[in-house]
Motif scaffolding. Structure first.
Motif, PDB file in Angstrom:
ATOM      1  N   UNK A 265      -3.247  18.272  -9.810  1.00 37.53           N
ATOM      2  CA  UNK A 265      -2.504  17.237  -9.097  1.00 37.53           C
ATOM      3  C   UNK A 265      -2.889  17.086  -7.653  1.00 37.53           C
ATOM      4  N   UNK A 266      -3.806  17.924  -7.170  1.00 36.19           N
ATOM      5  CA  UNK A 266      -4.156  17.841  -5.755  1.00 36.19           C
ATOM      6  C   UNK A 266      -4.983  16.588  -5.470  1.00 36.19           C
ATOM      7  N   UNK A 267      -5.672  16.068  -6.501  1.00 29.80           N
ATOM      8  CA  UNK A 267      -6.509  14.874  -6.312  1.00 29.80           C
ATOM      9  C   UNK A 267      -5.669  13.672  -5.916  1.00 29.80           C
ATOM     10  N   UNK A 268      -4.475  13.566  -6.530  1.00 30.72           N
ATOM     11  CA  UNK A 268      -3.619  12.435  -6.207  1.00 30.72           C
ATOM     12  C   UNK A 268      -3.280  12.383  -4.730  1.00 30.72           C
ATOM     13  N   UNK A 269      -2.984  13.547  -4.168  1.00 25.54           N
ATOM     14  CA  UNK A 269      -2.616  13.560  -2.751  1.00 25.54           C
ATOM     15  C   UNK A 269      -3.819  13.284  -1.874  1.00 25.54           C
ATOM     16  N   UNK A 270      -5.019  13.700  -2.327  1.00 28.98           N
ATOM     17  CA  UNK A 270      -6.207  13.384  -1.522  1.00 28.98           C
ATOM     18  C   UNK A 270      -6.511  11.891  -1.577  1.00 28.98           C
ATOM     19  N   UNK A 271      -6.242  11.260  -2.745  1.00 29.25           N
ATOM     20  CA  UNK A 271      -6.437   9.802  -2.817  1.00 29.25           C
ATOM     21  C   UNK A 271      -5.513   9.106  -1.822  1.00 29.25           C
ATOM     22  N   UNK A 272      -4.273   9.601  -1.724  1.00 31.52           N
ATOM     23  CA  UNK A 272      -3.346   9.002  -0.760  1.00 31.52           C
ATOM     24  C   UNK A 272      -3.903   9.128   0.654  1.00 31.52           C
ATOM     25  N   UNK A 273      -4.477  10.288   0.949  1.00 29.34           N
ATOM     26  CA  UNK A 273      -5.094  10.497   2.265  1.00 29.34           C
ATOM     27  C   UNK A 273      -6.194   9.469   2.515  1.00 29.34           C
ATOM     28  N   UNK A 274      -7.059   9.258   1.507  1.00 27.98           N
ATOM     29  CA  UNK A 274      -8.146   8.292   1.690  1.00 27.98           C
ATOM     30  C   UNK A 274      -7.610   6.868   1.789  1.00 27.98           C
ATOM     31  N   UNK A 275      -6.527   6.561   1.037  1.00 22.73           N
ATOM     32  CA  UNK A 275      -5.944   5.213   1.131  1.00 22.73           C
ATOM     33  C   UNK A 275      -5.421   4.978   2.543  1.00 22.73           C
ATOM     34  N   UNK A 276      -4.785   5.998   3.142  1.00 22.30           N
ATOM     35  CA  UNK A 276      -4.285   5.848   4.510  1.00 22.30           C
ATOM     36  C   UNK A 276      -5.448   5.590   5.459  1.00 22.30           C
TER      37      UNK A 276
ATOM     38  N   UNK B  80       0.838  -1.207   0.000  1.00 19.10           N
ATOM     39  CA  UNK B  80       0.000   0.000   0.000  1.00 19.10           C
ATOM     40  C   UNK B  80       0.871   1.255   0.000  1.00 19.10           C
ATOM     41  N   UNK B  81       1.954   1.222   0.773  1.00 12.95           N
ATOM     42  CA  UNK B  81       2.816   2.402   0.846  1.00 12.95           C
ATOM     43  C   UNK B  81       3.566   2.643  -0.438  1.00 12.95           C
ATOM     44  N   UNK B  82       3.949   1.565  -1.136  1.00 11.71           N
ATOM     45  CA  UNK B  82       4.604   1.744  -2.433  1.00 11.71           C
ATOM     46  C   UNK B  82       3.671   2.471  -3.386  1.00 11.71           C
ATOM     47  N   UNK B  83       2.390   2.063  -3.379  1.00 12.33           N
ATOM     48  CA  UNK B  83       1.416   2.711  -4.271  1.00 12.33           C
ATOM     49  C   UNK B  83       1.214   4.170  -3.861  1.00 12.33           C
ATOM     50  N   UNK B  84       1.181   4.440  -2.560  1.00  9.58           N
ATOM     51  CA  UNK B  84       1.016   5.814  -2.099  1.00  9.58           C
ATOM     52  C   UNK B  84       2.151   6.700  -2.588  1.00  9.58           C
ATOM     53  N   UNK B  85       3.378   6.191  -2.474  1.00  5.86           N
ATOM     54  CA  UNK B  85       4.536   6.973  -2.921  1.00  5.86           C
ATOM     55  C   UNK B  85       4.427   7.289  -4.405  1.00  5.86           C
ATOM     56  N   UNK B  86       3.997   6.303  -5.191  1.00  4.99           N
ATOM     57  CA  UNK B  86       3.872   6.529  -6.632  1.00  4.99           C
ATOM     58  C   UNK B  86       2.789   7.558  -6.928  1.00  4.99           C
ATOM     59  N   UNK B  87       1.668   7.495  -6.172  1.00  5.83           N
ATOM     60  CA  UNK B  87       0.590   8.471  -6.396  1.00  5.83           C
ATOM     61  C   UNK B  87       1.074   9.888  -6.119  1.00  5.83           C
ATOM     62  N   UNK B  88       1.836  10.066  -5.027  1.00  6.59           N
ATOM     63  CA  UNK B  88       2.326  11.413  -4.724  1.00  6.59           C
ATOM     64  C   UNK B  88       3.292  11.887  -5.793  1.00  6.59           C
ATOM     65  N   UNK B  89       4.185  10.983  -6.248  1.00 10.44           N
ATOM     66  CA  UNK B  89       5.140  11.384  -7.288  1.00 10.44           C
ATOM     67  C   UNK B  89       4.413  11.775  -8.569  1.00 10.44           C
ATOM     68  N   UNK B  90       3.386  10.992  -8.947  1.00 10.02           N
ATOM     69  CA  UNK B  90       2.624  11.324 -10.154  1.00 10.02           C
ATOM     70  C   UNK B  90       1.874  12.634  -9.983  1.00 10.02           C
ATOM     71  N   UNK B  91       1.355  12.882  -8.765  1.00  4.89           N
ATOM     72  CA  UNK B  91       0.629  14.134  -8.572  1.00  4.89           C
ATOM     73  C   UNK B  91       1.559  15.329  -8.749  1.00  4.89           C
TER      74      UNK B  91
END
Lengths: 165, 109
Positions: free
Chosen positions: B64-75, B38-49
Motif C-alpha cells: 500500500x505504500x505505492x498509493x501514498x507515493x502516487x499522492x505525493x507525485x500528484x501533489x 485533484x484533492x478528492x482523488x488524493x483522499x481516495x488514493x490514501x484511503x485505498x492504500x
C-alpha cells in the motif's frame, strides 16, 4: 461512537460544506479561504488515516504555497464580488444538474459494490510515516523522483516565459 | 472506517468540483475547482492504500505504500500545473483585462 468516528464525520461535513462554499461564494477571496479550509480538513483525514507525511506535505504545498499564489493573483487583479462575472440562471441550474447527475450515477454504481468487509485502517499502520515513504521513494521510485525535477524546471521556465511578454 | 464512507466522500467532493467548473465563469475559480477534484482523488488514493495495507500486511509489510507515493507525485504535478496555469491567466488578464472565460470564445472568430 468512538473518537475516530466523531472526527471522521466532523471532518467530512467540514470538507463538504467548505467545498460547496468555494463554489457559491461571490467574492473570489472568500472562495480561496474556503478552499484552504477544505485542504485543512483533508489533511485532517490524512492524519486520521495515519498518513502523516502526506498531511504535512498537503498543508505546506497546497494550503501554504499554492493558495498563497492564488491569493496573490486575485489581489493583483483586484477581483471582488462586484467585478465577478455571473453565468445566467439557466446555465447555472444546468451545471448543478450535470454535477448532481454525475454524483447520482457514481453513487448508484458504487452503492452495491461488495466492499462491506473492507476497512480503511485508521490510527495505526506504519506506511504513512516518513521513514518508510522515504525508503520506498529513494529505492523503487528514484527515477520518477528525478524526472520530477525536470518537470519543475520546465514549469519554472514556462511560467517565466509566459509571464514576461 | 469502512472504505465505503471514503468513497462516497471523495465522489461528493469530486462532483462539487465538476459542478463548480460548469457553473462559474471566473477562470481562477474554475482552476480552484480543478484543485478540489485533484484533492478528492488524493483522499481516495490514501484511503485505498490503507485498505490494501490492512488486507495484505501479513504478506508484505510495505503493502500500500505505492498509493501514498502516487499522492505525493500528484501533489508535485499539481504544483507545477498551478504555476503555469496562473501565468497563463495573468497573461490573459493583461490582454483582455478580464478573467471571464466567455471572453475566450473570440478565439473562434
Amino acid at each position: 461512537m468512538g473518537t475516530t468516528q466523531i472526527l471522521f464525520w466532523f471532518l467530512s461535513i467540514l470538507a463538504l460544506f467548505s467545498a460547496i462554499m468555494v463554489v457559491v461564494s461571490k467574492n473570489p477571496v472568500h472562495s480561496v479561504l474556503w478552499l484552504i479550509l477544505v485542504f485543512f480538513s483533508i489533511s485532517g483525514h490524512y492524519i486520521l488515516l495515519n498518513a502523516q507525511f502526506l498531511a504535512i506535505v498537503n498543508l505546506i504545498v497546497y494550503a501554504g504555497a499554492i493558495m498563497v499564489l492564488f491569493l496573490f493573483v486575485i489581489m493583483l487583479m483586484n477581483l471582488n464580488a462586484d467585478t465577478e462575472p455571473q453565468k445566467n440562471k439557466w446555465l447555472k441550474i444546468a451545471g448543478v444538474v450535470a454535477g448532481g447527475a454525475l454524483l447520482l450515477v457514481l453513487v448508484a454504481a458504487l452503492k452495491d459494490a461488495d466492499l462491506k468487509n473492507q476497512i480503511a485502517q485508521t490510527g495505526q499502520g506504519e506506511i504513512g510515516l516518513i521513514h518508510n515513504l522515504g525508503m520506498a521513494l529513494f529505492k523503487d521510485y528514484v527515477i520518477p523522483f528525478e524526472i520530477t525535477s525536470v518537470l519543475f524546471l520546465s514549469a519554472m521556465v514556462g511560467a517565466v516565459v509566459i509571464g514576461k511578454k | 472506517m469502512p472504505i465505503n464512507y471514503y468513497i462516497f466522500l471523495s465522489v461528493a467532493l469530486f462532483c462539487i468540483g465538476v459542478a463548480g467548473v460548469l457553473t462559474r465563469r471566473n477562470a481562477i475559480i474554475i482552476f480552484m475547482c480543478v484543485e478540489l477534484m485533484l484533492n478528492a482523488v488524493n483522499l481516495l488514493l490514501v484511503a485505498f492504500s490503507k485498505m490494501h495495507h490492512l488486507a495484505t500486511v501479513a504478506i508484505n509489510r510495505n503493502a500500500g505504500i505505492d498509493g501514498q507515493l502516487f499522492v505525493f507525485f500528484i501533489i508535485v504535478v499539481a504544483a507545477a500545473e498551478v504555476s503555469v496555469g496562473l501565468a497563463i491567466i495573468v497573461m490573459m488578464y493583461r490582454n483582455t483585462h478580464s478573467v471571464d472565460v466567455n471572453f475566450l470564445n473570440r478565439l473562434k472568430h
